[in-house]
Write a protein that holds these residues in place. Structure first.
Motif, PDB file in Angstrom:
ATOM      1  N   GLY B 574     -43.441  19.743  25.853  1.00  0.00           N
ATOM      2  CA  GLY B 574     -42.804  20.943  26.396  1.00  0.00           C
ATOM      3  C   GLY B 574     -42.695  20.858  27.915  1.00  0.00           C
ATOM      4  N   LYS B 575     -43.776  20.380  28.540  1.00  0.00           N
ATOM      5  CA  LYS B 575     -43.758  20.265  30.003  1.00  0.00           C
ATOM      6  C   LYS B 575     -42.787  19.180  30.440  1.00  0.00           C
ATOM      7  CE  LYS B 575     -47.933  22.315  31.606  1.00  0.00           C
ATOM      8  NZ  LYS B 575     -49.339  22.171  31.944  1.00  0.00           N
ATOM      9  N   SER B 576     -42.729  18.105  29.660  1.00  0.00           N
ATOM     10  CA  SER B 576     -41.855  17.011  30.088  1.00  0.00           C
ATOM     11  C   SER B 576     -40.380  17.379  29.962  1.00  0.00           C
ATOM     12  CB  SER B 576     -42.157  15.742  29.286  1.00  0.00           C
ATOM     13  OG  SER B 576     -41.735  15.925  27.958  1.00  0.00           O
ATOM     14  N   ILE B 577     -40.055  18.338  29.063  1.00  0.00           N
ATOM     15  CA  ILE B 577     -38.637  18.729  29.005  1.00  0.00           C
ATOM     16  C   ILE B 577     -38.340  19.885  29.971  1.00  0.00           C
ATOM     17  CG2 ILE B 577     -38.273  17.908  26.631  1.00  0.00           C
ATOM     18  CD1 ILE B 577     -38.205  20.901  25.792  1.00  0.00           C
ATOM     19  N   ILE B 590     -41.564  28.137  26.837  1.00  0.00           N
ATOM     20  CA  ILE B 590     -40.403  28.295  25.955  1.00  0.00           C
ATOM     21  C   ILE B 590     -40.021  26.928  25.386  1.00  0.00           C
ATOM     22  CG2 ILE B 590     -37.997  29.040  25.808  1.00  0.00           C
ATOM     23  CD1 ILE B 590     -38.535  31.042  27.985  1.00  0.00           C
ATOM     24  N   GLY B 591     -40.205  25.877  26.207  1.00  0.00           N
ATOM     25  CA  GLY B 591     -39.929  24.513  25.748  1.00  0.00           C
ATOM     26  C   GLY B 591     -40.720  24.168  24.495  1.00  0.00           C
ATOM     27  N   ILE B 592     -42.007  24.525  24.491  1.00  0.00           N
ATOM     28  CA  ILE B 592     -42.832  24.274  23.309  1.00  0.00           C
ATOM     29  C   ILE B 592     -42.270  25.041  22.110  1.00  0.00           C
ATOM     30  CG2 ILE B 592     -45.100  24.618  22.269  1.00  0.00           C
ATOM     31  CD1 ILE B 592     -46.348  24.227  24.964  1.00  0.00           C
ATOM     32  N   ALA B 593     -41.915  26.300  22.359  1.00  0.00           N
ATOM     33  CA  ALA B 593     -41.368  27.119  21.269  1.00  0.00           C
ATOM     34  C   ALA B 593     -40.069  26.511  20.741  1.00  0.00           C
ATOM     35  CB  ALA B 593     -41.138  28.542  21.750  1.00  0.00           C
ATOM     36  N   THR B 610     -49.046  32.249  20.227  1.00  0.00           N
ATOM     37  CA  THR B 610     -50.185  31.364  20.458  1.00  0.00           C
ATOM     38  C   THR B 610     -50.292  30.985  21.935  1.00  0.00           C
ATOM     39  OG1 THR B 610     -49.669  30.454  18.305  1.00  0.00           O
ATOM     40  CG2 THR B 610     -51.324  29.282  19.597  1.00  0.00           C
ATOM     41  N   ILE B 611     -49.151  30.633  22.523  1.00  0.00           N
ATOM     42  CA  ILE B 611     -49.180  30.176  23.912  1.00  0.00           C
ATOM     43  C   ILE B 611     -49.681  31.271  24.842  1.00  0.00           C
ATOM     44  CG2 ILE B 611     -47.814  29.245  25.821  1.00  0.00           C
ATOM     45  CD1 ILE B 611     -45.850  28.218  23.735  1.00  0.00           C
TER      46      ILE B 611
END
Lengths: 75, 696
Positions: B574-577, B590-593, B610-611
């Protein structure tokens, strides 16, 4: 002799000639052959497709196909 | 001693061929694909008597042996390939008593191949009402075969059929017509060149575009070089052949078939008058659609909620009852929710196919095709694309499966590719929470903004489906004959047995085929979310409790979970995107989601919960927590710009692995789901990007 797409609803006709090269063989095999009876049961809105009874088969074809079939009206 | 024989079931569509197959084989049938293509292969076993077992193949419905679709090619490939393990000992041609003339065309063709061919005349129960009588013994003599007059509806005549099948060796294999009479020169010449081959077989090989390379290269295939005449000449010969066959059939039927038209009561014209009426026809169709839609959307939510809670509690219990450890976690958090994600679709699939098969069986579907063809043709679709497009608003998976009855491959492919644009029910929870968050309350001419936004999202999904269909129809270079000949069958009361078997088959196919892929990806997502590299992940408990000394109990656990997720593989992903999605107005959370939405779009809400380490999934808490989330500059993260950008991203992006799995299954290649994944997601990105840039 008129092209099939000019037939009006309810009219009875006989198939006079067909442009074999322009028609799918499937249609010919379903009875679309010179000499067979044909009638127009219903046109969809915008006059396309056409719902026909050809010989004893009930089928729908698009107007572009019907232009290659020529029929003679039965008075 | 027991014997086994191969039976091929052939027949025109709408003759009740599948009913015959269902009656003979029941649930012993299995459905697969022919190797390399997506045509369904249905086979089953039937015990004819104590010593004879029949292996029956239900071949796709076909009007003749001159193939015009992939389905029909399968039929002729089998009948021409003596070395196939499925090559029939006896062919059974199923006909409908009301369309006997046209149906017999196929019978004469099959018989001319030299295969023992039995004739079944189905729907005998209709004879009285339609004023039809047939002289069966005379017809048997004229056609030189055995006939079983049956009614699958009333379960009559099947024993006679079985007896005829046992005695198949007595059937004659004499051809019905002589091809030489059509064109003496051409056929004599052909015969001289290939003296050892059967003439009609040669003729079929010459005229068909069947893939003979795949079947054994026996000497017949040499005849494809025998295209000494131009195509139009060959087609004229095919026409003459058809005329010849009809002359033969008409001559016979004149002596054996009597139709008393006075006795016939015409249900067809009465129903047609209203069902394809220029105005009422559409109204009725709309009402039927609403009913189907309602049931998929609403009624299935009851079993779906039940499935949801069942799997959740199963997960919970597994965790509690089994000893802690890797295996328990995999089971409780990976496999069980993964299975739940498959089972949850079953109610929708079952409902959709229940209705579709009712519409098909009753003969109404052809009327819908007739009504809708003109409008959809403009976009490169087909009258038959209606059902997939509409049912896509519930779920794209059953919708993609419902494209099967579009014969034209190009139109079917386009329908499959654009269906996921329609707003499926999994997008609804995402829209609901985002709309509540960023669209102000208030109204415009009595219409409330939030409702308008939701309607806009539905319309834009449907609109994008049509636009991309139009673009695809202009750009895809696929040879596919685009003619349209649709039989308008008689109206019939659907047979419950057929409907039941269809529902069972479709559901089973989904669970076994797409289910495998869904389960695999669910487990992968679980692994990514529950493991992480480095100390941050493994020492999460310690780090969090040191940094937040005041936190206790539930709140502490939530904080730890959030911290873990942040440092898990999926968190790192998620962080890398993040650099890629920042211009869209999103952060790494939001990337993780977005990534976990691949399991199912509605996971979005749960993942954010969760986040943000929200205690419960209740919408209000998540909503207020999302509302208070701020960017580095202090502005809210979810504002109008990022909210709309996110909604549009969900509207267009291909985020559903289950859909990808079913598209892979239906198109039999990874190419199309890959195109769908990247094409749709790129489109979503571009639109979300420009929206955010303009609005912010």
């Amino acid at each position: 002799m008129i092209p099939l797409d000019q037939l009006t609803k309810g009219e009875q006709a006989t198939i006079e000639t067909i442009e074999t090269d322009q028609l799918p063989l499937k249609l010919i095999e379903m009875g679309c052959l010179p000499g067979n009876s044909i009638s127009l049961i219903q046109k969809a809105p915008f006059n396309d497709p056409l719902y026909l009874k050809i010989d004893e088969s009930h089928l729908a074809i698009r107007k572009e196909t019907a232009q290659h079939i020529f029929v003679r009206l039965i008075k | 001693m027991s014997t086994s024989l191969n039976i091929a079931l052939l027949g025109n569509p709408n003759t009740g061929k599948t009913s015959v197959f269902n009656t003979l084989t029941g649930l012993s049938q299995k459905v697969g694909n022919y190797p390399g293509i997506t045509v369904e292969k249905k086979e089953g076993v039937c015990k004819l008597n104590r010593t004879t077992k029949a292996h029956i193949i239900d071949l796709p419905g076909t009007y003749s042996l001159n193939a015009s679709s992939m389905d029909e090619s399968v039929v002729i490939e089998l009948l021409l390939n003596k070395n196939s393990k499925d090559f029939p000992d006896v062919a059974v041609v199923v006909t409908d008593v009301e369309n006997l003339k046209r149906n017999l065309l196929l019978f004469t063709q099959v018989k001319d191949l030299g295969i023992p061919t039995l004739l079944v005349i189905n729907m005998a129960d209709q004879m009285k009402r339609k004023g039809i009588s047939i002289d069966i013994p005379l017809l048997e003599a004229k056609l030189d075969t055995k006939i079983a007059l049956i009614s699958t509806r009333e379960n009559k005549g099947l024993d006679l059929l079985k007896n005829h099948l046992i005695d198949y060796r007595k059937l004659s294999t004499r051809p019905t017509i002589e091809l030489e009479h059509i064109d003496q020169d051409y056929f004599e010449n052909l015969k001289k060149t290939f003296p050892n081959q059967q003439l009609y077989k040669l003729w079929l090989v010459i005229t068909q575009d069947v893939n003979f390379a795949k079947i054994d290269r026996n000497r017949v295939s040499d005849a494809t070089d025998f295209k000494t005449q131009p195509e139009s000449y060959l087609k004229r010969l095919q026409q003459k052949e058809t005329v010849k066959r009809y002359q033969f059939i008409n001559g016979i039927l004149k002596e054996t078939l009597i139709i008393d038209r006075e006795a016939a009561t015409d249900l067809r014209s009465k129903l047609d008058r209203i069902l394809i009426h220029k105005f009422w026809g559409y109204v009725i169709f709309f009402v039927i659609l609403m009913t189907i839609f309602q049931s998929i959307f609403d009624w299935s939510s009851i079993p779906q909620d039940f499935i949801d809670t069942t799997f959740a509690s199963l997960s919970e219990q597994t965790k509690n009852k089994l000893p802690e450890g890797l295996f328990t976690n995999l089971l409780a958090e990976g496999i069980i929710p993964g299975l739940g994600g498959i089972v949850i679709f079953i109610p929708q699939i079952a409902f959709l196919f229940f209705f579709i098969s009712l519409l098909e069986e009753s003969g109404y579907m052809s009327r819908v095709v007739f009504l809708m063809d003109r409008g959809l043709r403009r976009f490169g679709l087909n009258g038959k694309s209606v059902i997939p497009l509409i049912s896509g608003t519930a779920c794209a998976i059953p919708a993609v499966m419902a494209t099967r009855n579009i014969e034209n491959w190009k139109e079917r492919l386009i329908t499959i590719l654009v269906t996921p644009f329609t707003t499926c029910s999994a997008r609804l929870p995402v829209y609901a929470i985002l709309i509540a968050l960023v669209i102000p309350e208030g109204s415009f001419f009595g219409l409330n903004y939030q409702g308008l936004m939701l309607m806009f999202l539905y319309l834009i999904g449907f609109g994008m489906a049509l636009i991309s269909a139009w673009i695809l129809s202009k750009t895809l270079k696929i040879q596919s004959k685009s003619y349209f000949v649709v039989e308008m069958p008689n109206y019939k009361l659907p047979l419950i047995k057929n409907v039941g078997i269809t529902v069972w088959e479709k559901t089973r196919t989904f669970v076994t085929e797409a289910g495998k892929i869904i389960l695999a990806i669910s487990i992968l997502l679980w692994v990514l979310a529950s493991y992480g590299p480095g100390k941050d992940f493994s020492n999460a408990e310690q780090i969090v409790s040191q940094n937040h000394v005041n936190l206790k109990g539930e709140a502490l656990i939530n904080k730890i979970n959030a911290y873990k997720l942040e440092h898990s593989y999926i968190g790192i992903l998620g962080k890398s995107i993040e650099p890629v999605i920042t211009p869209l107005g999103y952060d790494w959370k939001i990337g993780i989601a977005l990534i976990s939405s691949f399991a199912a779009r509605e996971v979005f809400v749960g993942t954010l919960a969760t986040i943000y380490s929200v205690e419960s999934d209740a919408e209000e808490t998540i909503k207020s927590r999302m509302g208070s989330e701020v960017r580095a500059d202090g502005k809210p993260l979810f504002d109008l710009a990022s909210g709309i950008s996110l909604m549009l991203f969900y509207a267009f992006a291909m985020q559903c692995m289950s859909t990808l799995a079913i598209v892979k299954k239906e198109t039999n290649s990874w190419k199309w789901p890959t195109i769908q994944l990247f094409g749709m997601s790129l489109l979503a990105y571009v639109i979300a990007f420009s929206t955010y840039q303009i609005l912010s």
